[in-house]
Design a protein around this motif. Structure first.
Motif: not given
Length: 227
Positions: A29-57
């Motif tokens: 899922t899109a969330m699975d992808a987010w978690q993948l990048f959040a693990r490799s870039h920990p500074s990304l993780a705290p921003n999840l509550p503010h984030t929206r997801f877009a697929v193909n625009g």
């Protein structure tokens, strides 16, 4: 499966990439992808509550399943701004890195049957939250930004019957006093033009993926996340 992932504004700076290709298992899922990048870039993780997801625009639920070849974007809170035209030729929607010609936009939307043209001009100010602003930088996801502005145009056409309007958002560096966004709406009567113009800028700020960075003498900040 392989998914193209693009980063904008704050998230581009945190990850250090504009785009990359993610190898994900089938059914991810899109969330699975987010978690993948959040693990490799920990500074990304705290921003999840503010984030929206877009697929193909298109904005999607984070639990939506991805497919091979999809384009995924993690959308920071927008602070808004390719070009587009409505099918009737009267309306224009554009992301540009050039100064905006306000008078030209007024003339472009005005028709002889219109009794009013209302414009909104957003300009760069020299202070925000008690800090002196030196200049601003705007960034956009241009393909999606243009599509979302066109959707706003269709909403206005449906709600008020208006098809003579233009929305242009500028990107790049902007100095104090320069116009960052301009909306022009033409109508037979002023009441409708005012209502539609107000609706357009409010919806743009809510849905169009444009981000703003304020630059100060002692630092800089992307507005939206925690601001």
């Amino acid at each position: 499966m392989k998914v193209k992932v693009r980063f904008f504004a704050l998230y581009r700076e945190l990850v250090g990439l504009r785009e990359t290709q993610a190898d994900l298992p089938q059914g991810a899922t899109a969330m699975d992808a987010w978690q993948l990048f959040a693990r490799s870039h920990p500074s990304l993780a705290p921003n999840l509550p503010h984030t929206r997801f877009a697929v193909n625009g298109e904005y999607v639920d984070p639990k939506v399943a991805l497919h091979d070849g999809d384009e995924l974007v993690f959308i920071p809170p927008v602070s808004g701004g390719a070009g587009g035209e409505a099918s009737d030729g009267y309306s224009t929607f554009e992301i540009t890195d050039q100064p905006i010609d306000v008078n030209g936009m007024v003339e472009a939307v005005r028709q002889d049957e219109d009794g009013a043209v209302v414009t909104f001009v957003g300009v760069v100010r020299n202070e925000n939250r008690g800090k002196a602003v030196l200049y601003l930088e705007y960034e956009a996801y241009p393909e999606m930004a243009t599509a979302k502005m066109m959707e706003i145009g269709e909403e206005i056409a449906t709600r008020w019957g208006l098809r003579h309007l233009a929305m242009i958002h500028r990107v790049g560096r902007m100095e104090i006093g320069e116009a960052s966004v301009v909306i022009a709406v033409a109508a037979s009567h002023r009441e409708v033009a005012f209502e539609a113009c107000r609706y357009a800028i409010d919806r743009l700020k809510e849905t169009v993926p444009v981000w703003k960075k304020e630059v100060y003498a002692d630092g800089q900040v992307w507005l939206g996340v925690g601001n």
